[in-house]
Design a protein around this motif. Sequence first.
Motif, PDB file in Angstrom:
ATOM      1  N   LEU A  16      48.597  48.457  46.450  1.00  0.00           N
ATOM      2  CA  LEU A  16      47.656  48.256  45.400  1.00  0.00           C
ATOM      3  C   LEU A  16      47.353  49.231  44.283  1.00  0.00           C
ATOM      4  O   LEU A  16      46.809  49.073  43.174  1.00  0.00           O
ATOM      5  CB  LEU A  16      46.135  47.993  46.176  1.00  0.00           C
ATOM      6  CG  LEU A  16      46.199  46.689  46.905  1.00  0.00           C
ATOM      7  CD1 LEU A  16      45.058  46.505  47.760  1.00  0.00           C
ATOM      8  CD2 LEU A  16      46.612  45.353  45.679  1.00  0.00           C
TER       9      LEU A  16
ATOM     10  N   LEU B 134      50.002  49.003  41.770  1.00  0.00           N
ATOM     11  CA  LEU B 134      49.601  47.907  40.726  1.00  0.00           C
ATOM     12  C   LEU B 134      48.360  48.283  40.297  1.00  0.00           C
ATOM     13  O   LEU B 134      47.879  47.383  39.326  1.00  0.00           O
ATOM     14  CB  LEU B 134      49.303  46.510  41.479  1.00  0.00           C
ATOM     15  CG  LEU B 134      50.790  46.227  42.363  1.00  0.00           C
ATOM     16  CD1 LEU B 134      50.360  45.008  43.240  1.00  0.00           C
ATOM     17  CD2 LEU B 134      51.851  45.845  41.225  1.00  0.00           C
TER      18      LEU B 134
ATOM     19  N   TYR C 259      45.111  48.363  41.257  1.00  0.00           N
ATOM     20  CA  TYR C 259      43.867  47.863  41.778  1.00  0.00           C
ATOM     21  C   TYR C 259      43.045  48.884  42.683  1.00  0.00           C
ATOM     22  O   TYR C 259      42.003  48.660  42.888  1.00  0.00           O
ATOM     23  CB  TYR C 259      44.118  46.542  42.728  1.00  0.00           C
ATOM     24  CG  TYR C 259      44.731  45.517  41.826  1.00  0.00           C
ATOM     25  CD1 TYR C 259      43.973  44.762  41.130  1.00  0.00           C
ATOM     26  CD2 TYR C 259      46.255  45.202  41.768  1.00  0.00           C
ATOM     27  CE1 TYR C 259      44.633  43.584  40.351  1.00  0.00           C
ATOM     28  CE2 TYR C 259      46.825  44.249  40.745  1.00  0.00           C
ATOM     29  CZ  TYR C 259      45.852  43.467  40.340  1.00  0.00           C
ATOM     30  OH  TYR C 259      46.473  42.485  39.404  1.00  0.00           O
TER      31      TYR C 259
ATOM     32  N   ARG D 106      39.767  42.344  44.373  1.00  0.00           N
ATOM     33  CA  ARG D 106      40.310  42.344  42.935  1.00  0.00           C
ATOM     34  C   ARG D 106      41.882  41.714  42.672  1.00  0.00           C
ATOM     35  O   ARG D 106      41.866  41.000  41.886  1.00  0.00           O
ATOM     36  CB  ARG D 106      40.274  43.763  42.377  1.00  0.00           C
ATOM     37  CG  ARG D 106      38.727  44.207  41.990  1.00  0.00           C
ATOM     38  CD  ARG D 106      38.913  45.623  41.174  1.00  0.00           C
ATOM     39  NE  ARG D 106      39.401  46.589  42.099  1.00  0.00           N
ATOM     40  CZ  ARG D 106      38.729  47.477  42.736  1.00  0.00           C
ATOM     41  NH1 ARG D 106      37.299  47.182  42.899  1.00  0.00           N
ATOM     42  NH2 ARG D 106      39.213  48.391  43.314  1.00  0.00           N
ATOM     43  N   TYR D 107      42.712  42.184  43.651  1.00  0.00           N
ATOM     44  CA  TYR D 107      43.850  41.734  43.787  1.00  0.00           C
ATOM     45  C   TYR D 107      43.915  40.079  43.757  1.00  0.00           C
ATOM     46  O   TYR D 107      44.721  39.277  43.302  1.00  0.00           O
ATOM     47  CB  TYR D 107      44.749  42.244  44.797  1.00  0.00           C
ATOM     48  CG  TYR D 107      46.048  41.827  44.766  1.00  0.00           C
ATOM     49  CD1 TYR D 107      47.064  42.294  43.857  1.00  0.00           C
ATOM     50  CD2 TYR D 107      46.467  41.026  45.650  1.00  0.00           C
ATOM     51  CE1 TYR D 107      48.510  41.663  43.935  1.00  0.00           C
ATOM     52  CE2 TYR D 107      47.822  40.626  45.822  1.00  0.00           C
ATOM     53  CZ  TYR D 107      48.854  40.821  44.913  1.00  0.00           C
ATOM     54  OH  TYR D 107      50.003  40.251  44.913  1.00  0.00           O
ATOM     55  N   GLN D 108      43.100  39.596  45.049  1.00  0.00           N
ATOM     56  CA  GLN D 108      43.147  38.259  45.132  1.00  0.00           C
ATOM     57  C   GLN D 108      42.756  37.540  43.906  1.00  0.00           C
ATOM     58  O   GLN D 108      43.219  36.414  43.896  1.00  0.00           O
ATOM     59  CB  GLN D 108      42.238  38.018  46.546  1.00  0.00           C
ATOM     60  CG  GLN D 108      42.873  38.635  47.627  1.00  0.00           C
ATOM     61  CD  GLN D 108      41.920  38.754  49.033  1.00  0.00           C
ATOM     62  OE1 GLN D 108      40.656  38.794  48.799  1.00  0.00           O
ATOM     63  NE2 GLN D 108      42.702  38.687  50.059  1.00  0.00           N
TER      64      GLN D 108
ATOM     65  N   GLU E 251      45.420  37.483  41.484  1.00  0.00           N
ATOM     66  CA  GLU E 251      46.494  36.586  41.862  1.00  0.00           C
ATOM     67  C   GLU E 251      46.047  35.033  42.251  1.00  0.00           C
ATOM     68  O   GLU E 251      47.065  34.404  42.862  1.00  0.00           O
ATOM     69  CB  GLU E 251      47.389  37.192  42.789  1.00  0.00           C
ATOM     70  CG  GLU E 251      47.753  38.657  42.205  1.00  0.00           C
ATOM     71  CD  GLU E 251      48.768  38.376  41.182  1.00  0.00           C
ATOM     72  OE1 GLU E 251      49.835  37.603  41.189  1.00  0.00           O
ATOM     73  OE2 GLU E 251      48.741  39.354  40.201  1.00  0.00           O
TER      74      GLU E 251
ATOM     75  N   THR F 261      47.699  37.112  51.405  1.00  0.00           N
ATOM     76  CA  THR F 261      47.625  38.276  50.458  1.00  0.00           C
ATOM     77  C   THR F 261      48.909  39.454  50.928  1.00  0.00           C
ATOM     78  O   THR F 261      49.599  39.827  49.838  1.00  0.00           O
ATOM     79  CB  THR F 261      46.418  39.081  50.861  1.00  0.00           C
ATOM     80  OG1 THR F 261      45.419  38.298  50.532  1.00  0.00           O
ATOM     81  CG2 THR F 261      46.315  40.328  49.843  1.00  0.00           C
TER      82      THR F 261
ATOM     83  N   LEU G 162      51.750  40.732  48.316  1.00  0.00           N
ATOM     84  CA  LEU G 162      51.968  42.102  48.282  1.00  0.00           C
ATOM     85  C   LEU G 162      53.378  42.309  48.410  1.00  0.00           C
ATOM     86  O   LEU G 162      53.919  43.447  48.218  1.00  0.00           O
ATOM     87  CB  LEU G 162      51.261  43.009  48.788  1.00  0.00           C
ATOM     88  CG  LEU G 162      49.675  42.838  48.227  1.00  0.00           C
ATOM     89  CD1 LEU G 162      48.628  43.554  49.124  1.00  0.00           C
ATOM     90  CD2 LEU G 162      49.507  43.662  47.051  1.00  0.00           C
TER      91      LEU G 162
ATOM     92  N   TYR H 226      46.928  45.327  36.363  1.00  0.00           N
ATOM     93  CA  TYR H 226      45.603  44.893  36.647  1.00  0.00           C
ATOM     94  C   TYR H 226      45.301  44.315  35.180  1.00  0.00           C
ATOM     95  O   TYR H 226      44.807  43.254  34.972  1.00  0.00           O
ATOM     96  CB  TYR H 226      44.657  45.775  37.140  1.00  0.00           C
ATOM     97  CG  TYR H 226      43.289  45.179  36.939  1.00  0.00           C
ATOM     98  CD1 TYR H 226      43.220  44.193  37.867  1.00  0.00           C
ATOM     99  CD2 TYR H 226      42.168  45.785  36.562  1.00  0.00           C
ATOM    100  CE1 TYR H 226      41.574  43.561  37.870  1.00  0.00           C
ATOM    101  CE2 TYR H 226      40.862  45.341  36.500  1.00  0.00           C
ATOM    102  CZ  TYR H 226      40.709  44.134  37.209  1.00  0.00           C
ATOM    103  OH  TYR H 226      39.412  43.496  37.403  1.00  0.00           O
TER     104      TYR H 226
ATOM    105  N   SER I  78      47.262  40.914  34.542  1.00  0.00           N
ATOM    106  CA  SER I  78      46.710  40.041  35.151  1.00  0.00           C
ATOM    107  C   SER I  78      45.517  39.550  34.652  1.00  0.00           C
ATOM    108  O   SER I  78      45.100  38.151  34.331  1.00  0.00           O
ATOM    109  CB  SER I  78      46.330  40.284  36.919  1.00  0.00           C
ATOM    110  OG  SER I  78      47.482  40.675  37.297  1.00  0.00           O
TER     111      SER I  78
END
Length: 178
Positions: free
Chosen positions: A32, A35, A37, A56-58, A61, A73, A77, A145, A148
């Motif tokens: 994370l 990436l 996040y 935030r990642y979820q 994505e 998740t 990842l 981020y 995305s």
Amino acid sequence: MKMLARILLCLAMASVCDLRADEIVWSVQSKLKQLGYYDGRIDGQMGSQTAAAIRRYQIAERLKVTGNMNSQTLRSLGISAPPARVPARSYAPPPEYVALAEVFRGGPFISVGPEVQIAVIREAQRNLRLLGYYNGPIDGRPTPYLTSSLRAWQGSAGFRQTGRFDENTLKGLALMPN
């Protein structure tokens, strides 16, 4: 004596499970952070910062938002088993000029200087924040981020979800010069 052996076996099993969980958390934090996040310390401890980064990642994505390291998740990842511990600095993001070129590829700002590109990204970050698609730093950096967030906005605006600053995206975010 058998009771003592059972207790020691249980303690050993518990510490192995804790070590595995810590390594998975460490892997998730590392990925994370790579990436863009997660901004906390990579320590293998599941805390509020890690859970927020996972959420935030979820969201970015389009995964089920739980804030937990669920199998969906982890699979997204690319984490299946705890890897050997490697210092976080070994995960170097690509040089900024490469990331800049990628986010502007195919658009009208591909051939301008990096100062202009960084200024455009800052303004895009501000606009995407106002629209509710971005809550990261306003720093002009082309992070995963940001791309995305850009993809999410492009989808809601009816544009191709490229995560790049093509002409339509720049017009839609009011970033094209007059």
